[in-house]
Motif scaffolding. Sequence first.
Motif, short mmCIF file in Angstrom:
data_model
loop_
_atom_site.label_atom_id
_atom_site.label_comp_id
_atom_site.label_asym_id
_atom_site.label_seq_id
_atom_site.Cartn_x
_atom_site.Cartn_y
_atom_site.Cartn_z
N ARG A 1 10.12 -0.58 72.95
CA ARG A 1 10.20 0.56 72.02
C ARG A 1 10.70 1.80 72.76
O ARG A 1 11.59 2.52 72.26
N LEU A 2 10.14 2.08 73.92
CA LEU A 2 10.53 3.25 74.68
C LEU A 2 11.98 3.16 75.16
O LEU A 2 12.71 4.17 75.19
N LEU A 3 12.43 1.96 75.52
CA LEU A 3 13.79 1.79 75.99
C LEU A 3 14.78 2.09 74.86
O LEU A 3 15.82 2.74 75.09
N GLU A 4 14.47 1.65 73.67
CA GLU A 4 15.34 1.96 72.53
C GLU A 4 15.42 3.47 72.29
O GLU A 4 16.49 4.00 71.98
N THR A 5 14.28 4.15 72.48
CA THR A 5 14.24 5.60 72.33
C THR A 5 15.09 6.29 73.40
O THR A 5 15.83 7.24 73.11
N CYS A 6 14.99 5.78 74.62
CA CYS A 6 15.73 6.38 75.74
C CYS A 6 17.24 6.23 75.57
O CYS A 6 18.03 7.05 76.09
N ARG A 7 17.68 5.20 74.87
CA ARG A 7 19.12 4.91 74.76
C ARG A 7 19.75 5.57 73.53
O ARG A 7 20.97 5.43 73.31
N LYS A 8 18.94 6.26 72.75
CA LYS A 8 19.50 6.92 71.57
C LYS A 8 20.26 8.18 71.98
O LYS A 8 19.88 8.86 72.93
#
Length: 325
Positions: free
Chosen positions: A318-325
């Motif tokens: 979940r955090l990785l998806e947030t970081c890549r936005k």
Amino acid sequence: MSRSMILLLLAALCGGNSWEYRAGGFVNLSTGETKAPEAFLAMGEKLHAERRFEEAAETMAILTASPVELSLRERALILRARALADGDEPTAAYEEYNRYLTAFPESPRVAAVREEMMKCALAKARQGDLQTILGIPLYRSPRNGIKLLRDTLLRFSREECTDDYYLRLAAYFIEEGDSASAEAELTLILENYPASDSAPRALLLRAHLRRNRFDAVDYDLGTLVDAKRDYERFVGDFLRYGDEPERLRSLGLDAARLQAMATEARDGIRFVTAKLAEKELALARFYIHRGRPKSAAVYLDYILRNLGDTPVAPEAKRLLETCRK
């Protein structure tokens, strides 16, 4: 002190029944009863069987100091040492066993006597030496007993039981809450007795000790990494013998016990892996908090690639998806 004085002291210790060697046999100085040397030895054995250890030891002291047949003196010396050990006199017992080795170095009992010396040294450590200040007893110190055991293990380093007593010494340290000393003894086993039946137990126990030294993910995870390495080594080194009964017997194991220990090792690996993942996640959160999502993504990506079966993996995703936005 004269011989007669010594015998009088022995008489007091033995309830007034003093014995003296005379003309091929033993005479009770109080009653006049006589016993042949073999019967005198049998009397000592009876005293020992009745748990009258002090009397048995003192009786055998008389026999070993007398000009009897060598085989009788040998048996009497063993009995005296055993009586002293059973009577909670490990230091005196150790000295008598050592005396036996000097007197009968070629005896088939030598290996057993050496093990008894190790047992006495460990008993001395457990018993401890009373420490006093100004005559006031304070505590019992195991220091001399530990040193005696270590010296004995070095002296008899290739006995079949030597590695077992290193393991017992490690267990003693664990009981006393000294995990660092315990780990040192376990490491010694693994370095010097890697093919012994103590090795699998030492390896798994060392892994547990290293794991238990872990405090929290905020601290250095070095001990956890070492623990994981030990757990993995256990699985790699010993699980392969599951279908080799003879090899398992040489390691003091059977298939069921090996599987139980392997389960402990795998559980340990899962625990360590989960904590390592928590550490990576904590670092990722730190960089997110600092506004450095690219740096955080490195740690999150590592979790998903290498630690994907840990409980924190969904949060990392979940955090990785947030970081890549």
